[in-house]
Structures are given as structure tokens and as C-alpha cells.
Write an enzyme that holds these catalytic residues in place. Structure first.
Site, short mmCIF file in Angstrom:
data_model
loop_
_atom_site.label_atom_id
_atom_site.label_comp_id
_atom_site.label_asym_id
_atom_site.label_seq_id
_atom_site.Cartn_x
_atom_site.Cartn_y
_atom_site.Cartn_z
CG HIS A 1 -0.39 0.19 2.36
ND1 HIS A 1 -0.14 -0.63 3.41
CD2 HIS A 1 -0.04 1.38 3.17
CE1 HIS A 1 0.37 -0.22 4.36
NE2 HIS A 1 0.34 1.16 4.45
CG ASP B 1 0.11 -4.03 3.07
OD1 ASP B 1 0.66 -3.46 1.79
OD2 ASP B 1 -0.30 -3.54 3.87
CB SER C 1 2.77 1.88 6.23
OG SER C 1 1.57 1.80 6.71
#
Length: 247
Positions: A66, A110, A203
Site C-alpha cells: 500500500h 500487503d 507502514s
């Protein structure tokens, strides 16, 4: 939980949902995590966002899918991302390899590899991080460390300096409230009784267990309460090996 409700509750840790941080952690000793990469991302809509990642080969960085964008620049050798040092190496990404089954809605698979336009120079401040063996299992109860430049408080901006926090691996039951949690390909991490977690901006950063990257920071609840979900790297070793071998 219905998927729509899930997305109201969750947000991605990366800057596409605002950059995140380490909550309840401490500042790393400068350059003690030489594999860490700070990602500056230009999105398809020309927004600027950020993520964390980590160097696994001189020309490859591992991060979350992402965190993809129109273009990405990788900063290596940084501690304070706003204070330039001689240790810095800024390298543009030549090609992005998000997992082909990545789903932006469920946030499954992911994981993404970034091929750099040139090889990083290995120094005391820039190095690589080893990955786990294919399908190796790390047991619940293990205490690991998450690392990143994310926020240090829900209402604060992202941290300028690299942060880390201790987090405990939980049984799959600990993440049962996440509709799309799959224990085979994800890790449930963080004691729900402690306010220690990853958050926006973290992230793509690694979960370190005994010096090995076992997970990639993926998502957490909007209020930043633990646990968080990390992509389980060992599950994807065959795919990682294939990309590295062919590129």
C-alpha cells in the site's frame, strides 16, 4: 464485521492514509538500524506521502504494497530525516513490485519489493537485513521490535528521528476482530493492555525478531490501540526469491 465497517475502523499505516509512527517507543541509537529506508512517495494524484522500508539487498528494498506510488525515492543512512548527514544515500526506485494478489480493500498480501536504480554503498550506516527461511514459524509470545519514522502519539506529527518499540506476538485469536486477518500470511502483534504500537508513517517498516525481519507493518485500528497486523514475510519467501532471481 462487515467490510465497510472494517474500513471505517481501520486505516492503512502508510501516508496514503496519512503517515504513521511508533507509539510508546523510544528513539533508536543513531544508525543502529542501518537497513532502515525512508520512502518519499509521489502518488498517482501528485500527493506526497511517506512510508518506511528496509534494505534486503544492495539494490532491493522491502516494504508494504500500500506504499506504492507514481514514483518513489529511497533515503538510506538516515536517523533524523530532516537533518542531512554525510551518511545519507538517496536513490530513486527503478521498478516497483507489489504482490500480484495485493488487494487494496482487504489489505491482504500487503508486501512490495522496490528495485533501486543503483546499488547502495554498504557502510556503517547502510546495511542489509536478513529475512526468515521459507515458511518458518515464529511462535506467539515472542517479543520483537517494530521500527519506523511514524507518529509517537495519535495527535502528533510524524517523528523526525527513527523510533522503535517492543511488541509481543499474539495468537491468531488476538486479531479475530479484524475480518480479513489470516494467520498463515499475517502476524498479530502487540499487547492490547499496553499503548505501544505502530501507527501512521510506520507502514512498510520491519518487525525484528532476533535480528531477522519477520513482519512488515500493515495496519492498525484508527485509535492506535494494539494489536497491529503485520505481513508475515516467511509466507512470501518463494515470491520474494522469484523476483530477486529474475531481476
Amino acid at each position: 464485521m462487515h467490510l465497510l465497517a472494517l474500513h471505517l475502523l481501520l486505516f492503512l499505516l502508510g501516508s496514503r492514509a496519512k503517515a504513521g509512527e511508533i507509539i510508546g517507543g523510544t528513539e533508536c541509537k543513531p544508525h543502529s538500524r542501518p537497513y532502515m529506508a525512508y520512502l518519499e512517495i509521489a502518488t498517482s494524484k501528485n500527493y506526497l506521502s511517506t512510508c518506511s522500508g528496509f534494505l534486503i539487498r544492495r539494490n532491493f528494498v522491502l516494504t508494504a504494497a500500500h506504499c506504492s506510488g507514481r514514483s518513489i525515492t529511497v533515503l538510506l543512512g538516515a536517523h533524523n530525516k530532516t537533518a542531512k548527514e554525510d551518511t545519507w544515500q538517496k536513490i530513486e526506485v527503478e521498478k516497483q513490485f507489489p504482490h500480484p494478489k495485493y488487494d487494496d480493500y482487504s489489505v491482504l498480501h500487503d508486501i512490495m519489493l522496490l528495485k533501486l536504480k543503483e546499488k547502495a554503498k554498504l557502510t556503517l550506516a547502510v546495511g542489509t537485513l536478513p529475512l526468515p527461511a521459507k515458511f518458518s514459524f515464529i511462535p506467539p509470545g515472542r517479543v520483537c521490535r517494530a521500527v519506523g519514522w511514524g507518529k509517537t502519539n495519535v495527535n502528533e506529527p510524524t517523528s523526525d528521528t527513527l523510533q522503535e518499540v517492543k511488541m509481543r506476538l499474539l495468537e491468531a485469536e488476538g486479531c479475530k476482530h479484524f475480518t480479513n486477518f489470516y494467520h498463515s500470511s499475517q502476524l498479530c502483534v502487540g499487547n492490547p493492555k499496553k499503548m505501544q504500537n505502530v501507527y501512521k508513517g510506520d507502514s512498510g517498516g520491519p518487525l525484528l525478531c532476533a535480528g531477522i525481519a519477520q513482519g512488515i507493518a500493515s495496519y492498525v485500528r484508527r485509535n492506535a490501540r494494539p494489536p497491529a497486523v503485520f505481513t508475515r514475510i516467511s509466507h512470501y519467501r518463494p515470491w520474494i526469491n522469484k523476483i530477486l532471481r529474475e531481476n
